[in-house]
Design a protein around this motif. Sequence first.
Motif, mmCIF file in Angstrom:
data_model
loop_
_atom_site.group_PDB
_atom_site.id
_atom_site.type_symbol
_atom_site.label_atom_id
_atom_site.label_comp_id
_atom_site.label_asym_id
_atom_site.label_seq_id
_atom_site.Cartn_x
_atom_site.Cartn_y
_atom_site.Cartn_z
ATOM 1 N N LEU A 121 0.862 -1.180 0.000
ATOM 2 C CA LEU A 121 0.000 0.000 0.000
ATOM 3 C C LEU A 121 0.895 1.227 0.000
ATOM 4 N N TYR A 122 0.737 2.070 -1.019
ATOM 5 C CA TYR A 122 1.578 3.253 -1.167
ATOM 6 C C TYR A 122 0.745 4.525 -1.061
ATOM 7 N N GLN A 123 1.333 5.510 -0.385
ATOM 8 C CA GLN A 123 0.746 6.843 -0.359
ATOM 9 C C GLN A 123 1.621 7.761 -1.191
ATOM 10 N N GLU A 124 1.108 8.185 -2.336
ATOM 11 C CA GLU A 124 1.823 9.163 -3.142
ATOM 12 C C GLU A 124 1.652 10.530 -2.485
ATOM 13 N N ILE A 125 2.729 11.313 -2.478
ATOM 14 C CA ILE A 125 2.732 12.573 -1.735
ATOM 15 C C ILE A 125 2.896 13.778 -2.652
ATOM 16 N N CYS A 126 3.765 13.672 -3.650
ATOM 17 C CA CYS A 126 4.038 14.805 -4.529
ATOM 18 C C CYS A 126 4.608 14.289 -5.851
ATOM 19 N N PRO A 127 4.113 14.756 -6.999
ATOM 20 C CA PRO A 127 3.077 15.771 -7.190
ATOM 21 C C PRO A 127 1.662 15.210 -7.138
ATOM 22 N N LEU A 128 1.533 13.860 -7.130
ATOM 23 C CA LEU A 128 0.230 13.210 -7.036
ATOM 24 C C LEU A 128 -0.029 12.822 -5.592
ATOM 25 N N ARG A 129 -1.323 12.562 -5.246
ATOM 26 C CA ARG A 129 -1.629 12.242 -3.854
ATOM 27 C C ARG A 129 -2.585 11.063 -3.668
ATOM 28 N N PRO A 130 -2.782 10.198 -4.668
ATOM 29 C CA PRO A 130 -3.625 9.026 -4.440
ATOM 30 C C PRO A 130 -2.968 8.024 -3.490
ATOM 31 N N ARG A 131 -3.785 7.157 -2.920
ATOM 32 C CA ARG A 131 -3.320 6.002 -2.155
ATOM 33 C C ARG A 131 -3.552 4.783 -3.036
ATOM 34 N N PRO A 198 -2.781 -11.109 -12.208
ATOM 35 C CA PRO A 198 -1.370 -10.853 -12.533
ATOM 36 C C PRO A 198 -1.163 -9.691 -13.499
ATOM 37 N N THR A 199 -2.178 -9.342 -14.261
ATOM 38 C CA THR A 199 -2.031 -8.246 -15.225
ATOM 39 C C THR A 199 -2.282 -6.884 -14.594
ATOM 40 N N LYS A 200 -2.810 -6.875 -13.376
ATOM 41 C CA LYS A 200 -3.157 -5.611 -12.718
ATOM 42 C C LYS A 200 -2.122 -5.322 -11.633
ATOM 43 N N LYS A 201 -1.233 -4.379 -11.895
ATOM 44 C CA LYS A 201 -0.133 -4.095 -10.973
ATOM 45 C C LYS A 201 -0.485 -3.052 -9.922
ATOM 46 N N THR A 202 -1.433 -2.179 -10.220
ATOM 47 C CA THR A 202 -1.809 -1.123 -9.276
ATOM 48 C C THR A 202 -3.318 -0.901 -9.310
ATOM 49 N N LYS A 203 -3.839 -0.408 -8.192
ATOM 50 C CA LYS A 203 -5.252 -0.022 -8.129
ATOM 51 C C LYS A 203 -5.395 1.106 -7.117
ATOM 52 N N THR A 204 -6.074 2.156 -7.510
ATOM 53 C CA THR A 204 -6.279 3.296 -6.624
ATOM 54 C C THR A 204 -7.249 2.935 -5.509
ATOM 55 N N VAL A 205 -6.831 3.183 -4.280
ATOM 56 C CA VAL A 205 -7.676 2.934 -3.111
ATOM 57 C C VAL A 205 -8.424 4.205 -2.725
ATOM 58 N N VAL A 206 -7.680 5.316 -2.665
ATOM 59 C CA VAL A 206 -8.257 6.624 -2.352
ATOM 60 C C VAL A 206 -7.687 7.616 -3.365
ATOM 61 N N ARG A 207 -8.534 8.456 -3.936
ATOM 62 C CA ARG A 207 -8.080 9.342 -5.012
ATOM 63 C C ARG A 207 -7.142 10.440 -4.534
ATOM 64 N N SER A 208 -7.258 10.846 -3.270
ATOM 65 C CA SER A 208 -6.369 11.878 -2.742
ATOM 66 C C SER A 208 -6.117 11.603 -1.270
ATOM 67 N N MET A 209 -4.917 11.906 -0.808
ATOM 68 C CA MET A 209 -4.535 11.618 0.570
ATOM 69 C C MET A 209 -5.528 12.251 1.536
ATOM 70 N N PRO A 210 -6.173 11.452 2.381
ATOM 71 C CA PRO A 210 -7.171 11.989 3.303
ATOM 72 C C PRO A 210 -6.522 12.605 4.536
ATOM 73 N N GLY A 211 -6.529 13.925 4.633
ATOM 74 C CA GLY A 211 -5.976 14.590 5.806
ATOM 75 C C GLY A 211 -4.462 14.500 5.862
ATOM 76 N N ASP A 212 -3.924 14.630 7.077
ATOM 77 C CA ASP A 212 -2.479 14.571 7.272
ATOM 78 C C ASP A 212 -1.979 13.134 7.207
ATOM 79 N N LEU A 213 -0.737 12.988 6.799
ATOM 80 C CA LEU A 213 -0.087 11.691 6.798
ATOM 81 C C LEU A 213 0.174 11.256 8.235
ATOM 82 N N MET A 214 -0.286 10.054 8.591
ATOM 83 C CA MET A 214 -0.059 9.526 9.934
ATOM 84 C C MET A 214 1.294 8.831 9.958
ATOM 85 N N TYR A 215 2.245 9.414 10.660
ATOM 86 C CA TYR A 215 3.612 8.912 10.622
ATOM 87 C C TYR A 215 3.722 7.485 11.148
#
Length: 257
Positions: A121-131, A198-215
Amino acid sequence: MQTFLYLSLIPESLIASMLPPEQFGAYYATGTQKRSRGRALFFEVKRDFASDYLKLDQIEKRCVPHEDGRPRKSSYLSIYRVLEHVPLEALGKLYLITDDGKMLALEPQEYAVKDEDPVHLYQEICPLRPRVASTLNPSAFCQRITDRNEPVSVDKIVFCELALDGLAQDPAEAKADNLPYPNIAHLRDCLLAVKNDPTKKTKTVVRSMPGDLMYRTIKHGFFVGGGGKMLYYPMPGMDQLQREYYEWWRSAESSMG
């Protein structure tokens, strides 16, 4: 006075300042009067690079002391497409600032694959922000998202991997009681979608980071990459955070909301 250069990630911007990193981080998170609060993530940027896009020649003209001699706290040089125009070689430490101004500095290191979990599970931060859910390890994920031959890609990306606990091995049945993410059922569906196809390498969970990043949800650290290169900024483990960086950790935990 010495002038520093910072690349802010939230929001993306290039800032010149006469404040060294610790003072700049406190100012950036809380403001001059301590009446505003907000987490900040930024890189210190080395100034020994050239750019036709970024107005680096404006630094000495714009970032000057106030008339009364006070240092200039911030002078914005760019607020658009900054990351892609800063070479990876120019990036220094990554600073994580809590919303009351406590600072944790991370140093870049070589990345070695930590595990081979079936899903991530990845959180993109910049320049995109989807999870994003993915079967790719961080290095492969970075290469894919910055491959300009792909229809959905960017020149550079900053992201972190988020903890999944047992869901990393068994998205369908593992317990998720300690995971603070919203809509766990949807997260399970996304993880299963990439795991079972196997053909699907990624899938968006959340379109934009919800609130602050929880460290506390960060699994290993932060990554920034592009052009076939990647820098890794490892996050201290829980024991080290509580032992060596307790003030920062206490602030980060108390401000999660």
